[in-house]
Design a protein around this motif. Sequence first.
Motif, PDB file in Angstrom:
ATOM      1  N   LEU A  98       0.852  -1.187   0.000  1.00 21.59           N
ATOM      2  CA  LEU A  98       0.000   0.000   0.000  1.00 21.59           C
ATOM      3  C   LEU A  98       0.889   1.240   0.000  1.00 21.59           C
ATOM      4  O   LEU A  98       2.020   1.211   0.507  1.00 21.59           O
ATOM      5  CB  LEU A  98      -0.913   0.017   1.226  1.00 21.59           C
ATOM      6  N   ARG A  99       0.360   2.344  -0.521  1.00 19.72           N
ATOM      7  CA  ARG A  99       1.164   3.557  -0.684  1.00 19.72           C
ATOM      8  C   ARG A  99       1.172   4.373   0.613  1.00 19.72           C
ATOM      9  O   ARG A  99       0.473   5.396   0.750  1.00 19.72           O
ATOM     10  CB  ARG A  99       0.654   4.365  -1.881  1.00 19.72           C
ATOM     11  N   VAL A 100       1.980   3.898   1.527  1.00 15.75           N
ATOM     12  CA  VAL A 100       2.144   4.540   2.828  1.00 15.75           C
ATOM     13  C   VAL A 100       3.631   4.507   3.179  1.00 15.75           C
ATOM     14  O   VAL A 100       4.286   3.480   3.003  1.00 15.75           O
ATOM     15  CB  VAL A 100       1.364   3.808   3.939  1.00 15.75           C
ATOM     16  N   PHE A 101       4.153   5.634   3.663  1.00 14.06           N
ATOM     17  CA  PHE A 101       5.508   5.593   4.206  1.00 14.06           C
ATOM     18  C   PHE A 101       5.628   6.560   5.375  1.00 14.06           C
ATOM     19  O   PHE A 101       4.802   7.454   5.566  1.00 14.06           O
ATOM     20  CB  PHE A 101       6.581   5.857   3.130  1.00 14.06           C
ATOM     21  N   PRO A 134       1.231   9.369  -1.580  1.00 15.95           N
ATOM     22  CA  PRO A 134       2.069  10.513  -1.952  1.00 15.95           C
ATOM     23  C   PRO A 134       2.189  10.691  -3.463  1.00 15.95           C
ATOM     24  O   PRO A 134       2.162   9.731  -4.225  1.00 15.95           O
ATOM     25  CB  PRO A 134       3.425  10.148  -1.352  1.00 15.95           C
ATOM     26  N   GLN A 135       2.321  11.956  -3.851  1.00 14.82           N
ATOM     27  CA  GLN A 135       2.617  12.312  -5.233  1.00 14.82           C
ATOM     28  C   GLN A 135       3.816  13.244  -5.206  1.00 14.82           C
ATOM     29  O   GLN A 135       3.884  14.160  -4.375  1.00 14.82           O
ATOM     30  CB  GLN A 135       1.418  12.990  -5.891  1.00 14.82           C
ATOM     31  N   LEU A 168       6.220  17.350  -2.295  1.00 14.30           N
ATOM     32  CA  LEU A 168       5.497  16.127  -1.945  1.00 14.30           C
ATOM     33  C   LEU A 168       4.085  16.484  -1.501  1.00 14.30           C
ATOM     34  O   LEU A 168       3.892  17.332  -0.626  1.00 14.30           O
ATOM     35  CB  LEU A 168       6.214  15.392  -0.812  1.00 14.30           C
ATOM     36  N   ASN A 169       3.104  15.830  -2.101  1.00 17.82           N
ATOM     37  CA  ASN A 169       1.704  16.020  -1.714  1.00 17.82           C
ATOM     38  C   ASN A 169       1.091  14.675  -1.361  1.00 17.82           C
ATOM     39  O   ASN A 169       1.431  13.646  -1.957  1.00 17.82           O
ATOM     40  CB  ASN A 169       0.916  16.657  -2.860  1.00 17.82           C
ATOM     41  N   GLY A 170       0.205  14.682  -0.388  1.00 13.79           N
ATOM     42  CA  GLY A 170      -0.453  13.449   0.016  1.00 13.79           C
ATOM     43  C   GLY A 170      -1.362  13.712   1.204  1.00 13.79           C
ATOM     44  O   GLY A 170      -1.887  14.816   1.375  1.00 13.79           O
ATOM     45  N   GLU A 193      11.799   6.670  -0.723  1.00  6.33           N
ATOM     46  CA  GLU A 193      10.574   6.003  -0.274  1.00  6.33           C
ATOM     47  C   GLU A 193       9.552   5.870  -1.409  1.00  6.33           C
ATOM     48  O   GLU A 193       8.846   4.861  -1.503  1.00  6.33           O
ATOM     49  CB  GLU A 193       9.967   6.755   0.914  1.00  6.33           C
ATOM     50  N   LEU A 194       9.459   6.891  -2.266  1.00  3.56           N
ATOM     51  CA  LEU A 194       8.555   6.788  -3.412  1.00  3.56           C
ATOM     52  C   LEU A 194       8.970   5.647  -4.325  1.00  3.56           C
ATOM     53  O   LEU A 194       8.121   4.957  -4.909  1.00  3.56           O
ATOM     54  CB  LEU A 194       8.526   8.104  -4.189  1.00  3.56           C
ATOM     55  N   ASP A 195      10.267   5.423  -4.457  1.00  5.95           N
ATOM     56  CA  ASP A 195      10.750   4.286  -5.246  1.00  5.95           C
ATOM     57  C   ASP A 195      10.196   2.978  -4.690  1.00  5.95           C
ATOM     58  O   ASP A 195       9.762   2.096  -5.442  1.00  5.95           O
ATOM     59  CB  ASP A 195      12.277   4.246  -5.245  1.00  5.95           C
TER      60      ASP A 195
END
Length: 232
Positions: A98-101, A134-135, A168-170, A193-195
């Motif tokens: 999932l897209r969480v960091f 995040p974007q 960074l937006n999220g 982290e996005l990687d």
Amino acid sequence: MLFRVSPLKSLIHLAQSRKISYGQLKSWYSGLVKKPPPIPPYSHIIQIGDPVLRVVADNVPNDLIKSSEIQFLIKIMKGVFKRYDCVGLSAPQIGISLRVFITEFNANHLKAFDEAERKTKEMKIFPQTVVINPQLKVTDYTKVIYTEACESVKGYWADVPRYRAVELNGYNENGEKISINAKGWLARIFQHELDHLDGKLYTDSMDRKTLTCTCWQVVNERSGKVEIPFNR
């Protein structure tokens, strides 16, 4: 009437007759019992080769950010983050795609670098922050090369090029929108982290000739008798 003696009692009797300690017996016997493997989210950080690290992670539906399931995931991540003393940790690294960091760069992290290095790498303290869905937008396309490591590539580091500044937006863990402008070291952490969320590792973009075992000198000093722990 015949009475069956349990296998364990028989083993204990045998151990006593052969002067085997209870601890040795318990360790041996427990090895015979197959334990089910743990299921994610793990309390450890998975390593390169685990397929989860190569999957593009799914977005968290916005209406589920405050759900008990996502809050539980964040709680586990915070525990692992603290145990490993991370500066960044993604959900895929504990087995959840999932897209969480989470990221943090505290005073203790800063102390590991001298003043000149802090200035060159543009290092600043940053409080622990959870980022969901995040974007990333590059705001300075200048490529900067510094050494990186990763808890999912334990025991190694290498030189990696990254953009100098990003936006960074999220969402945070409360479901509130966040926007962070970062440059230097924090921008590097965000990109790292996005990687992870995109199924990538720093080994994909590193200068391959710089890949280094972090303890190569100790390996020589101790004639190769060195172990690298994969948990804390």
